[in-house]
Scaffold this motif. Structure first.
Motif, mmCIF file in Angstrom:
data_model
loop_
_atom_site.group_PDB
_atom_site.id
_atom_site.type_symbol
_atom_site.label_atom_id
_atom_site.label_comp_id
_atom_site.label_asym_id
_atom_site.label_seq_id
_atom_site.Cartn_x
_atom_site.Cartn_y
_atom_site.Cartn_z
ATOM 1 N N THR A 125 0.844 -1.191 0.000
ATOM 2 C CA THR A 125 0.000 0.000 0.000
ATOM 3 C C THR A 125 0.882 1.244 0.000
ATOM 4 O O THR A 125 2.078 1.186 0.309
ATOM 5 N N VAL A 126 0.266 2.379 -0.322
ATOM 6 C CA VAL A 126 0.990 3.646 -0.287
ATOM 7 C C VAL A 126 0.035 4.755 0.121
ATOM 8 O O VAL A 126 -1.136 4.759 -0.271
ATOM 9 N N ALA A 127 0.542 5.682 0.929
ATOM 10 C CA ALA A 127 -0.192 6.877 1.318
ATOM 11 C C ALA A 127 0.656 8.084 0.943
ATOM 12 O O ALA A 127 1.874 7.960 0.753
ATOM 13 N N PRO A 128 0.050 9.262 0.808
ATOM 14 C CA PRO A 128 0.829 10.437 0.407
ATOM 15 C C PRO A 128 2.058 10.674 1.285
ATOM 16 O O PRO A 128 3.115 11.070 0.775
ATOM 17 N N GLU A 129 1.943 10.428 2.575
ATOM 18 C CA GLU A 129 3.051 10.690 3.496
ATOM 19 C C GLU A 129 4.216 9.718 3.306
ATOM 20 O O GLU A 129 5.314 9.968 3.815
ATOM 21 N N ASP A 130 3.987 8.625 2.588
ATOM 22 C CA ASP A 130 5.025 7.605 2.432
ATOM 23 C C ASP A 130 6.122 8.000 1.444
ATOM 24 O O ASP A 130 7.220 7.426 1.494
ATOM 25 N N ILE A 131 5.833 8.909 0.523
ATOM 26 C CA ILE A 131 6.786 9.134 -0.564
ATOM 27 C C ILE A 131 7.551 10.458 -0.444
ATOM 28 O O ILE A 131 8.311 10.807 -1.344
ATOM 29 N N GLY A 132 7.354 11.151 0.660
ATOM 30 C CA GLY A 132 8.253 12.239 1.013
ATOM 31 C C GLY A 132 8.028 13.590 0.375
ATOM 32 O O GLY A 132 8.578 14.592 0.842
ATOM 33 N N LEU A 133 7.222 13.700 -0.681
ATOM 34 C CA LEU A 133 7.103 14.977 -1.386
ATOM 35 C C LEU A 133 6.434 16.066 -0.542
ATOM 36 O O LEU A 133 6.837 17.235 -0.593
ATOM 37 N N LEU A 134 5.429 15.697 0.224
ATOM 38 C CA LEU A 134 4.768 16.693 1.070
ATOM 39 C C LEU A 134 5.765 17.250 2.083
ATOM 40 O O LEU A 134 5.818 18.460 2.326
ATOM 41 N N GLN A 135 6.560 16.357 2.670
ATOM 42 C CA GLN A 135 7.561 16.783 3.644
ATOM 43 C C GLN A 135 8.677 17.574 2.968
ATOM 44 O O GLN A 135 9.209 18.523 3.540
ATOM 45 N N GLN A 136 9.048 17.177 1.729
ATOM 46 C CA GLN A 136 10.072 17.920 0.996
ATOM 47 C C GLN A 136 9.653 19.369 0.789
ATOM 48 O O GLN A 136 10.462 20.289 0.963
ATOM 49 N N ALA A 137 8.413 19.560 0.382
ATOM 50 C CA ALA A 137 7.941 20.918 0.113
ATOM 51 C C ALA A 137 7.992 21.774 1.366
ATOM 52 O O ALA A 137 8.408 22.947 1.319
ATOM 53 N N ARG A 138 7.585 21.210 2.499
ATOM 54 C CA ARG A 138 7.621 21.979 3.750
ATOM 55 C C ARG A 138 9.059 22.308 4.144
ATOM 56 O O ARG A 138 9.362 23.432 4.556
ATOM 57 N N LEU A 139 9.944 21.324 4.037
ATOM 58 C CA LEU A 139 11.341 21.546 4.408
ATOM 59 C C LEU A 139 11.998 22.553 3.463
ATOM 60 O O LEU A 139 12.760 23.428 3.898
ATOM 61 N N PHE A 140 11.711 22.424 2.176
ATOM 62 C CA PHE A 140 12.262 23.363 1.199
ATOM 63 C C PHE A 140 11.868 24.797 1.557
ATOM 64 O O PHE A 140 12.712 25.700 1.564
ATOM 65 N N ASP A 141 10.598 25.003 1.859
ATOM 66 C CA ASP A 141 10.127 26.345 2.187
ATOM 67 C C ASP A 141 10.817 26.873 3.443
ATOM 68 O O ASP A 141 11.199 28.056 3.496
ATOM 69 N N GLU A 142 10.996 26.012 4.435
ATOM 70 C CA GLU A 142 11.644 26.458 5.675
ATOM 71 C C GLU A 142 13.085 26.867 5.416
ATOM 72 O O GLU A 142 13.553 27.896 5.915
ATOM 73 N N ILE A 143 13.801 26.064 4.624
ATOM 74 C CA ILE A 143 15.206 26.376 4.328
ATOM 75 C C ILE A 143 15.304 27.641 3.482
ATOM 76 O O ILE A 143 16.133 28.526 3.747
ATOM 77 N N ALA A 144 14.457 27.753 2.467
ATOM 78 C CA ALA A 144 14.487 28.927 1.600
ATOM 79 C C ALA A 144 14.150 30.193 2.378
ATOM 80 O O ALA A 144 14.787 31.244 2.183
ATOM 81 N N ASP A 145 13.166 30.118 3.270
ATOM 82 C CA ASP A 145 12.788 31.283 4.065
ATOM 83 C C ASP A 145 13.911 31.682 5.011
ATOM 84 O O ASP A 145 14.197 32.874 5.181
ATOM 85 N N ARG A 146 14.549 30.689 5.610
ATOM 86 C CA ARG A 146 15.610 30.965 6.587
ATOM 87 C C ARG A 146 16.838 31.579 5.903
ATOM 88 O O ARG A 146 17.453 32.499 6.426
ATOM 89 N N ARG A 147 17.181 31.078 4.726
ATOM 90 C CA ARG A 147 18.404 31.522 4.052
ATOM 91 C C ARG A 147 18.162 32.633 3.042
ATOM 92 O O ARG A 147 19.108 33.240 2.548
ATOM 93 N N GLY A 148 16.907 32.855 2.709
ATOM 94 C CA GLY A 148 16.618 33.882 1.722
ATOM 95 C C GLY A 148 16.978 33.476 0.311
ATOM 96 O O GLY A 148 17.062 34.320 -0.587
ATOM 97 N N ALA A 149 17.189 32.190 0.089
ATOM 98 C CA ALA A 149 17.530 31.675 -1.244
ATOM 99 C C ALA A 149 17.109 30.221 -1.318
ATOM 100 O O ALA A 149 17.140 29.496 -0.321
ATOM 101 N N ALA A 150 16.705 29.797 -2.510
ATOM 102 C CA ALA A 150 16.252 28.424 -2.699
ATOM 103 C C ALA A 150 17.447 27.477 -2.784
ATOM 104 O O ALA A 150 18.409 27.759 -3.496
ATOM 105 N N PRO A 151 17.401 26.347 -2.069
ATOM 106 C CA PRO A 151 18.451 25.346 -2.228
ATOM 107 C C PRO A 151 18.337 24.645 -3.573
ATOM 108 O O PRO A 151 17.288 24.712 -4.228
#
Length: 245
Positions: A125-151
């Motif tokens: 089986t698979v659920a949205p939380e299993d494949i990491g993209l939702l978490q990636q988007a949240r982490l990306f936004d946090e890093i970009a906001d903190r550093r002022g630049a996209a990784p």
């Protein structure tokens, strides 16, 4: 001794994450760590992953201790570069992510329909939380906001069309010299592979380099289709920042 460069690659499963780890490990200046938060993730969630008990027994289930080592400890073997392969879904709610900002972060993404189709070859089986993209988007936004630049963001299918160009561009972005050895490696397992490797790494163990992408016609239905659809907005948001080479 100078502190190592700490490259943290954030991915979901069934991406090019293990092949990318091979590329970096083949550099003479680099050591790698394979999903160091996996034991904590399985201990906390008790999800029925292949080899769960073995993974928990072999790893460190204290995420705080793991995070401190990753962000502040010496690199394995005293290497100058430390490439850390991470799954973003291993970052569970409530974990303090301050340590992540002490790393040089890179994001590996892949179309969620392709991820789900591949994931279901090893899981029932698979659920949205299993494949990491939702978490990636949240982490990306946090890093970009903190550093002022996209990784940096690398899309797997686009990367496989031009591996050398992407690796050269990534190394330039990280201010590291490119090494030709990143393009090819000996087949077989590595001592650095996680104990879960027999369940997931068959293709990588047979590989000697990055293989061109294959044409795939994916047809999903039911929960699989819903999982891919739920992750598509996150994928598309990250894809807007994909490295262009």
């Amino acid at each position: 001794m100078n502190a190592p460069r700490r490259i943290a690659a954030w991915s979901g499963p069934r991406n090019i994450s293990t092949a990318m780890m091979r590329a970096w490990e083949n550099r003479p200046d680099c050591a790698v760590s394979d999903e160091p938060l996996y034991a904590h993730y399985l201990q906390a969630t008790q999800l029925d992953h292949p080899g769960r008990d073995e993974v928990i027994a072999a790893g460190d289930t204290d995420w705080r201790r793991v995070a401190t080592a990753l962000a502040d400890g010496p690199a394995p073997g005293g290497a100058a570069v430390w490439y850390q392969k991470h799954m973003t879904h291993h970052l569970l709610p409530g974990m303090d992510l301050g340590w992540v900002h002490r790393l040089e972060n890179v994001f590996l993404i892949r179309d969620p329909a392709l991820v789900v189709a591949s994931y279901l070859k090893s899981r029932a089986t698979v659920a949205p939380e299993d494949i990491g993209l939702l978490q990636q988007a949240r982490l990306f936004d946090e890093i970009a906001d903190r550093r002022g630049a996209a990784p940096p963001v690398i899309d797997a299918e686009r990367f496989l069309l031009a591996p050398e160009a992407h690796l050269r561009a990534l190394c330039a972005r990280l201010a590291l010299p490119f090494n030709e050895r990143m393009l090819a490696w000996p087949a077989g397992p590595r001592a650095s592979d996680g104990v879960w490797a027999p369940h997931w790494y068959d293709a990588v163990w047979k590989s000697t380099g990055f293989e061109p992408p294959r044409e795939r016609r994916v047809e999903l239905s039911g929960d699989a289709a819903r999982a891919a659809d739920a992750c598509r907005p996150a994928y598309e948001a990250l894809a807007r920042h994909t490295m262009q080479v």
